[in-house]
Design an enzyme around this catalytic site. Structure first.
Site, mmCIF file in Angstrom:
data_model
loop_
_atom_site.group_PDB
_atom_site.id
_atom_site.type_symbol
_atom_site.label_atom_id
_atom_site.label_comp_id
_atom_site.label_asym_id
_atom_site.label_seq_id
_atom_site.Cartn_x
_atom_site.Cartn_y
_atom_site.Cartn_z
ATOM 1 N N ASP A 14 0.810 -1.224 0.000
ATOM 2 C CA ASP A 14 0.000 0.000 0.000
ATOM 3 C C ASP A 14 0.842 1.273 0.000
ATOM 4 O OD1 ASP A 14 -2.311 -1.648 0.205
ATOM 5 O OD2 ASP A 14 -1.893 -1.878 2.335
ATOM 6 N N LYS B 241 2.126 2.056 -5.230
ATOM 7 C CA LYS B 241 2.833 1.588 -6.435
ATOM 8 C C LYS B 241 1.964 1.762 -7.683
ATOM 9 C CE LYS B 241 3.222 -2.455 -4.515
ATOM 10 N NZ LYS B 241 2.790 -2.146 -3.148
ATOM 11 N N LYS C 277 -0.148 4.025 -8.545
ATOM 12 C CA LYS C 277 -0.074 5.362 -9.141
ATOM 13 C C LYS C 277 1.257 5.556 -9.878
ATOM 14 C CE LYS C 277 0.737 10.155 -8.300
ATOM 15 N NZ LYS C 277 0.563 11.399 -7.580
ATOM 16 N N GLY D 287 -4.211 -4.825 -4.490
ATOM 17 C CA GLY D 287 -5.265 -3.942 -4.979
ATOM 18 C C GLY D 287 -4.719 -2.548 -5.034
ATOM 19 N N HIS D 288 -5.007 -1.857 -6.110
ATOM 20 C CA HIS D 288 -4.651 -0.453 -6.105
ATOM 21 C C HIS D 288 -5.711 0.354 -6.814
ATOM 22 C CE1 HIS D 288 -1.798 -2.247 -9.169
ATOM 23 N NE2 HIS D 288 -2.811 -1.809 -9.855
ATOM 24 N N GLN E 263 2.151 -6.104 -3.065
ATOM 25 C CA GLN E 263 2.497 -6.107 -1.638
ATOM 26 C C GLN E 263 3.801 -5.311 -1.431
ATOM 27 O OE1 GLN E 263 1.672 -9.604 -2.891
ATOM 28 N NE2 GLN E 263 -0.392 -8.855 -2.630
ATOM 29 N N ARG F 279 -6.251 0.570 7.856
ATOM 30 C CA ARG F 279 -4.831 0.229 7.960
ATOM 31 C C ARG F 279 -4.253 0.784 9.253
ATOM 32 N NH1 ARG F 279 -4.119 2.244 1.862
ATOM 33 N NH2 ARG F 279 -4.985 0.414 0.832
ATOM 34 N N ASP G 65 2.026 14.719 1.115
ATOM 35 C CA ASP G 65 0.999 15.700 1.497
ATOM 36 C C ASP G 65 0.198 15.273 2.731
ATOM 37 O OD1 ASP G 65 0.186 13.745 -0.576
ATOM 38 O OD2 ASP G 65 -1.818 14.483 -0.081
ATOM 39 N N GLY H 214 -0.329 14.006 -4.089
ATOM 40 C CA GLY H 214 -1.784 13.859 -4.188
ATOM 41 C C GLY H 214 -2.088 12.600 -4.966
HETATM 42 P P1 IMP Z 1 -2.404 -12.946 2.151
HETATM 43 O O1 IMP Z 1 -1.521 -12.399 1.077
HETATM 44 O O2 IMP Z 1 -3.866 -12.774 1.861
HETATM 45 O O3 IMP Z 1 -2.052 -14.368 2.491
HETATM 46 O O4 IMP Z 1 -2.134 -12.098 3.489
HETATM 47 C C1 IMP Z 1 -0.902 -12.143 4.176
HETATM 48 C C2 IMP Z 1 -0.530 -10.773 4.730
HETATM 49 O O5 IMP Z 1 -0.252 -9.893 3.663
HETATM 50 C C3 IMP Z 1 -1.648 -10.101 5.535
HETATM 51 O O6 IMP Z 1 -1.049 -9.313 6.538
HETATM 52 C C4 IMP Z 1 -2.300 -9.188 4.509
HETATM 53 O O7 IMP Z 1 -2.955 -8.093 5.112
HETATM 54 C C5 IMP Z 1 -1.076 -8.733 3.740
HETATM 55 N N1 IMP Z 1 -1.351 -8.312 2.374
HETATM 56 C C6 IMP Z 1 -1.623 -9.091 1.301
HETATM 57 N N2 IMP Z 1 -1.795 -8.344 0.206
HETATM 58 C C7 IMP Z 1 -1.626 -7.079 0.586
HETATM 59 C C8 IMP Z 1 -1.625 -5.824 -0.127
HETATM 60 O O8 IMP Z 1 -1.827 -5.745 -1.336
HETATM 61 N N3 IMP Z 1 -1.382 -4.703 0.624
HETATM 62 C C9 IMP Z 1 -1.119 -4.763 1.950
HETATM 63 N N4 IMP Z 1 -1.089 -5.907 2.649
HETATM 64 C C10 IMP Z 1 -1.326 -7.043 1.967
#
Ligand code: IMP
Length: 433
Positions: free
Chosen positions: A13, A16, A18, A40-41, A219, A300, A328, A410
């Site tokens: 998070d 990336k 953007k 996810g982004h 990640q 978060r 910002d 931003g």
């Molecule tokens: P999993 O990837 O669903 O097995 O989750 C394992 C850990 O990675 C957990 O702490 C999730 O919250 C974290 N995690 C997985 N994908 C993301 C992401 O895209 N952003 C932030 N944390 C992530």
């Protein structure tokens, strides 16, 4: 022409999506090399707003090729949902999106296994996204996973029987229930077939043509299976090394690494987080930074920037240059804190420990630096930033040894400072904003 890897330097998070969206016009293709729909982004462009989980944001750029590499685990229903969303938004995908025939298929049943595992762990749970990512990679490592190539094979039923038997041995599902799902699996195979290809060969051919390729890590470094805060990690290689393994592009063809670092730290899920804030400052960061998961909507956890982790991320990924995001969000603090070391069991340490229990005992050694009252939000030139914000950036450079080449002020593409930095120019074909 450079092949560049973009990675997150924290717990994901970092923004990336953007950065990839911004610089990808300098490349011919964007490749995802690990993870699945746990990522996810959000991409904001003009009046459009997209949440993508599997498909790189490069798909929003006309003509850009996107590859889901062999290192990924792909849920067909999640993939189709994303395709449908893109079609509804008028994004022409056509043959620009290619899925590796070596990528693993994440079956819906795995989400249930993921949830059951978490329940059984009780207080020690990882806090996964419940998408079935862990089970998909476990089956891959156990050499009995289902790959895209299996899905398209004429003896798919036999291969599924084998998988059902393996899962049965693990007490993870009823064989008949599995096989009853077969017609759906066949339907997926038909819809997936036009997207599936030998992406290793395709990427080699594109490189021979001189195409520059961008690798998008999902990640972040501290969630990497080997290098992260194990066991509170995801199950794939989210560091830069994963780009080679997860795409079939040899390491000798990767030219450099752009690390994405958020101006503060966030984490979703469980696990140690030395600079976490449980006070008003933490809530301020969460609200102002809109720190709620794109995939799960979870709030978060927020904290100050951890330079121990940032230095470690530079080391593990070989970060050449940094994109600093969400500067910002720090607007309005009188003072900002930076974690320069940890204090554990009476000892000061400057390296990120391997042991999660030790990391959990680590107290941050914090240094206060002046905040700024003038807004950085929407500022487009480095010189126009408040002096304290420029000092903050300079401090990050000094601590990590990597130049900060991009500063995001931003959420919109346009709200970015692009600095004249030679390594960044090399890695992005002279991208200047
Ligand atoms: P999993 O990837 O669903 O097995 O989750 C394992 C850990 O990675 C957990 O702490 C999730 O919250 C974290 N995690 C997985 N994908 C993301 C992401 O895209 N952003 C932030 N944390 C992530």
């Amino acid at each position: 022409m450079a092949n560049t890897v973009v990675i997150g330097m924290q717990w994901g998070d970092e923004g990336k999506g953007k950065i990839v969206d911004l610089i990808c016009p300098s490349f011919g293709a964007v490749v995802r090399y690990q993870g699945g729909h746990n990522a996810g982004h959000t991409v904001k462009f003009e009046d459009r707003h997209f949440a993508l989980h599997l498909v790189p944001s490069g798909i929003l750029h006309a003509g850009m090729r996107c590859v889901l590499g062999n290192g990924m685990v792909i849920s067909p229903p999640a993939f189709f949902e994303e395709l449908d969303g893109l079609a509804a938004a008028g994004v022409e995908v056509g043959d620009r999106l290619v899925v590796s025939d070596r990528a693993h298929v994440l079956l819906p049943h795995y989400a249930e296994l993921d949830r059951r595992r978490e329940e059984s762990l009780g207080d020690d749970r990882i806090g996964t996204t419940s998408r079935g990512i862990g089970p998909a990679y476990e089956l891959k490592a156990a050499r009995c996973g289902l790959r895209m190539a299996d899905l398209l094979a004429s003896d798919l039923p036999t291969r599924l029987e084998r998988l059902a038997a393996e899962l049965g041995h693990r007490g993870a599902g009823d064989r008949d229930e599995w096989l009853a799902g077969l017609p759906a699996v066949r339907g997926w195979a038909e819809r997936l077939a036009p997207f599936v290809d030998d992406t290793t060969g395709l990427l080699a051919a594109w490189r021979r043509e001189g195409m520059a390729i961008l690798f998008e890590g999902a990640q972040g470094t501290l969630l990497d299976l080997d290098h992260g805060s194990y066991p509170y990690v995801t199950s794939s290689s989210s560091t830069a090394g994963g780009a080679a393994v997860g795409s079939g592009v040899p390491p000798t063809h990767l030219d450099g690494v752009l690390g994405v670092l958020k101006a503060y730290t966030t984490r979703v899920g469980e696990g140690p987080f030395p600079t976490e804030l449980h006070d008003e400052a933490g809530s301020y960061l969460r609200q102002r930074g809109n720190e709620f998961g794109t995939t799960t909507g979870r709030p978060r956890r927020c904290g100050w920037l951890d330079l121990v982790a940032a230095r470690y991320a530079c080391e593990v990924n070989g970060v050449d240059t940094i994109a600093l995001t969400k500067l910002d969000v720090l607007d309005g603090f009188d003072e900002i804190k930076l974690c320069v070391a940890y204090r554990v069991d009476g000892e000061e340490i400057r390296r990120f420990p391997a042991d999660a229990a030790k990391l959990a005992r680590a107290k941050p050694v914090l240094e206060s630096v002046p905040g700024w009252t003038d807004e950085t939000a929407g500022v487009l030139a480095h010189d126009a930033l408040p002096a304290a914000a420029r000092d903050y950036v300079a401090r990050i450079q000094a601590e990590t040894g990597a130049p900060v080449s991009l500063i995001s002020t931003g959420p919109r593409r346009e709200e970015t400072i692009v600095r004249d930095e030679p390594r960044f120019a090399e890695l992005t074909g002279g991208f200047a904003g």
